[in-house]
Design a protein around this motif. Structure first.
Motif, PDB file in Angstrom:
ATOM      1  N   ASP A 229       0.842  -1.210   0.000  1.00  0.00           N
ATOM      2  CA  ASP A 229       0.000   0.000   0.000  1.00  0.00           C
ATOM      3  C   ASP A 229       0.871   1.252   0.000  1.00  0.00           C
ATOM      4  OD1 ASP A 229      -2.206  -1.637   0.300  1.00  0.00           O
ATOM      5  OD2 ASP A 229      -2.713  -0.973   2.331  1.00  0.00           O
ATOM      6  N   ASN A 230       1.831   1.244   0.911  1.00  0.00           N
ATOM      7  CA  ASN A 230       2.684   2.414   1.086  1.00  0.00           C
ATOM      8  C   ASN A 230       3.532   2.672  -0.161  1.00  0.00           C
ATOM      9  OD1 ASN A 230       4.138   4.426   2.933  1.00  0.00           O
ATOM     10  ND2 ASN A 230       5.824   3.104   2.286  1.00  0.00           N
ATOM     11  N   TYR A 231       4.005   1.578  -0.778  1.00  0.00           N
ATOM     12  CA  TYR A 231       4.842   1.709  -1.974  1.00  0.00           C
ATOM     13  C   TYR A 231       4.060   2.328  -3.128  1.00  0.00           C
ATOM     14  CZ  TYR A 231       7.771   0.239  -5.935  1.00  0.00           C
ATOM     15  OH  TYR A 231       8.536   0.219  -7.072  1.00  0.00           O
TER      16      TYR A 231
ATOM     17  N   PHE B 265       1.699   9.962  -2.273  1.00  0.00           N
ATOM     18  CA  PHE B 265       0.929  10.861  -1.412  1.00  0.00           C
ATOM     19  C   PHE B 265       1.704  11.207  -0.131  1.00  0.00           C
ATOM     20  CE2 PHE B 265      -3.632  10.885   0.638  1.00  0.00           C
ATOM     21  CZ  PHE B 265      -3.590  12.264   0.723  1.00  0.00           C
ATOM     22  N   HIS B 266       2.398  10.189   0.425  1.00  0.00           N
ATOM     23  CA  HIS B 266       3.045  10.402   1.715  1.00  0.00           C
ATOM     24  C   HIS B 266       4.429  11.038   1.602  1.00  0.00           C
ATOM     25  CE1 HIS B 266       4.826   6.506   0.489  1.00  0.00           C
ATOM     26  NE2 HIS B 266       5.839   6.823   1.262  1.00  0.00           N
ATOM     27  N   ILE B 267       4.927  11.218   0.380  1.00  0.00           N
ATOM     28  CA  ILE B 267       6.314  11.704   0.230  1.00  0.00           C
ATOM     29  C   ILE B 267       6.557  13.030   0.972  1.00  0.00           C
ATOM     30  CG2 ILE B 267       8.066  12.508  -1.426  1.00  0.00           C
ATOM     31  CD1 ILE B 267       7.066  10.296  -3.329  1.00  0.00           C
TER      32      ILE B 267
ATOM     33  N   VAL C  89       6.482  12.141   4.856  1.00  0.00           N
ATOM     34  CA  VAL C  89       7.337  11.101   5.449  1.00  0.00           C
ATOM     35  C   VAL C  89       8.787  11.185   4.980  1.00  0.00           C
ATOM     36  CG1 VAL C  89       7.652   8.581   5.593  1.00  0.00           C
ATOM     37  CG2 VAL C  89       5.357   9.558   5.808  1.00  0.00           C
ATOM     38  N   HIS C  90       9.001  11.657   3.736  1.00  0.00           N
ATOM     39  CA  HIS C  90      10.356  11.623   3.160  1.00  0.00           C
ATOM     40  C   HIS C  90      10.841  13.038   2.825  1.00  0.00           C
ATOM     41  CE1 HIS C  90       9.773   7.345   2.845  1.00  0.00           C
ATOM     42  NE2 HIS C  90       8.841   7.450   1.908  1.00  0.00           N
ATOM     43  N   SER C  91      11.408  13.709   3.815  1.00  0.00           N
ATOM     44  CA  SER C  91      11.842  15.087   3.550  1.00  0.00           C
ATOM     45  C   SER C  91      12.947  15.134   2.496  1.00  0.00           C
ATOM     46  CB  SER C  91      12.293  15.756   4.844  1.00  0.00           C
ATOM     47  OG  SER C  91      13.271  14.957   5.476  1.00  0.00           O
TER      48      SER C  91
ATOM     49  N   GLU D 127      12.286   5.230   6.856  1.00  0.00           N
ATOM     50  CA  GLU D 127      11.124   6.113   7.059  1.00  0.00           C
ATOM     51  C   GLU D 127       9.826   5.380   6.711  1.00  0.00           C
ATOM     52  OE1 GLU D 127      13.482  10.324   6.100  1.00  0.00           O
ATOM     53  OE2 GLU D 127      12.478   9.251   4.477  1.00  0.00           O
ATOM     54  N   ASP D 128       9.875   4.600   5.616  1.00  0.00           N
ATOM     55  CA  ASP D 128       8.681   3.831   5.222  1.00  0.00           C
ATOM     56  C   ASP D 128       8.338   2.777   6.271  1.00  0.00           C
ATOM     57  OD1 ASP D 128       7.875   4.995   2.789  1.00  0.00           O
ATOM     58  OD2 ASP D 128       9.484   3.975   1.707  1.00  0.00           O
ATOM     59  N   GLU D 129       9.366   2.083   6.773  1.00  0.00           N
ATOM     60  CA  GLU D 129       9.108   1.031   7.778  1.00  0.00           C
ATOM     61  C   GLU D 129       8.466   1.599   9.019  1.00  0.00           C
ATOM     62  OE1 GLU D 129      12.691  -1.094   8.653  1.00  0.00           O
ATOM     63  OE2 GLU D 129      12.917  -1.647   6.540  1.00  0.00           O
TER      64      GLU D 129
END
Ligand code: FES
Ligand SMILES: [Fe+2]
Length: 366
Positions: free
Chosen positions: A202-204, A208-210, A213-215, A322-324
């Motif tokens: 789902d996350n992969y 949307f979350h970049i 979650v991923h500065s 960060e994803d984990e």
């Protein structure tokens, strides 16, 4: 006919996300073994594992989930095979270690097979009737290729043609120097995530979350231009570089020209990810170990090491951690008595919705 475990509305605007129990119920996890994983294609390795004629390479397909003992071989005519690694006599594993062989010989009672799996000989079987038969050969497992990457499926749906699945990648990436790809074992690593495999997928499947979650990734990718393309059994995401950030030099006439593509993220339902960057290909293999435990293997194949530390393909270890962290948080949340299903952003979660539709389709069709 199987019961319908859950449904996902085809219209993303009205659809609800997967029921929370799909991520946390051990019984659903158990059902996925035959309904999802035994019927789909999975990454098996790179052709360099069996580079020369006679080379054999045993491996276990999806250890912890399918646990299927298989062996890759290259026969004397340079053809690659994927065979069952289980002796057709009484079930011993035939090949115990990688090496170069003329034939495969079972060490239990000496049955021999050719490198293409055909039964060759067996002592003390002169009186056995109707022997040997086709069922005495090692079963061949369907094998597919993208460039020199190998994929296998135990019992693929007939319409799930691996050649068709890779068409969108072949169309846009054939100009890249795949023959120069070299595996970099020093940078390969496994991550253990305390979450259901489907939460990791789902996350992969969404960018949307970049920004949240991923500065680091957010400084190099253009969030507004991020693109998602849905295929029958796959999803392709295009990370587009911000102005002045590193991207592919696409040849004139390329279908993505003049977009500044920083990364192609290709996911094949359910476990395989090919992330293609200007430096090469990062293969990510998702192995479900338990309902709330998943191994992610990062396998880097490099064609231009000078581009390794720039752009969307750099700092992958940080992005992964960060994803984990976020996915493990979701795993705790889906066990709540107060949460069941959510809704989708049609603008940003088309890939997630597509995955949920595929999962519902496979789960309700035994
Ligand atoms: S189990 Fe292989 S020869 Fe008997
Ligand atoms: Fe992410």
């Amino acid at each position: 006919m199987g019961e319908v475990l859950f449904e996902i509305d085809p219209d993303i605007r009205v659809a609800r996300t997967l029921p929370a129990r799909v991520y946390s119920d051990p019984e659903i996890f158990r059902l996925q073994r035959e309904r999802v994983f035994a019927r789909t294609w999975h990454y098996a390795g790179h052709a360099d594992l069996i580079k020369v004629a006679g080379q054999v390479y045993p491996f276990t397909l999806l250890p912890g989930m399918l646990d299927e003992p298989l062996v890759l071989t290259r026969d004397g005519s340079d053809r690659i095979h994927c065979l069952s690694n289980v002796c057709t006599h009484r079930g011993t594993l035939v090949v115990e270690g990688a090496g170069v062989e003329q034939q495969l010989r079972c060490r239990y009672h000496g049955r021999r097979f050719a490198l293409d799996g055909r039964f060759h000989s067996m002592p003390e079987f002169e009186q056995t009737a109707n022997f040997p038969a086709k069922s005495d050969d090692l079963p061949a497992v369907p094998l597919g290729f993208w460039e020199r990457f190998l994929l296998v499926a135990l019992a693929p749906r007939p319409q799930m043609s691996i050649a068709a699945i890779f068409e969108p990648l072949i169309a846009r990436l054939h100009h890249l120097p795949f023959s120069e790809l070299a595996f970099d074992p020093s940078a390969a690593r496994d991550y253990l995530v305390n979450a259901n495999w489907a939460l990791y997928i789902d996350n992969y499947l969404e960018g949307f979350h970049i920004p949240y979650v991923h500065s680091s990734l957010a400084t190099t990718l253009d969030y507004g231009e991020y693109a998602v393309e849905l295929e029958r059994y796959a999803v392709l995401q295009l990370g587009i570089a911000k102005e002045g950030e590193p991207s592919f030099a696409l040849p004139a006439g390329h279908r993505d020209h003049p977009r500044h593509v920083a990364a192609y993220y290709f996911w094949l339902f359910p476990t395989t990810m090919f992330n293609v960057y200007p430096w090469g290909v990062s293969v990510n293999v998702v192995t479900p170990l338990a309902v709330d435990r998943t191994r992610i293997s990062f396998l880097p194949f490099v064609w231009d090491a000078t581009k390794r530390e720039v752009g969307a393909g750099a700092g992958l270890d940080r992005v992964e951690r960060e994803d984990e962290t976020i996915v493990e948080s979701v795993q705790r949340g889906v066990r709540s008595r107060l949460y069941d299903r959510g809704r989708y952003s049609p603008a940003r979660e088309g890939g997630v919705h597509h995955f949920h539709r595929l999962l519902a389709e496979f789960m309700s069709a035994p």
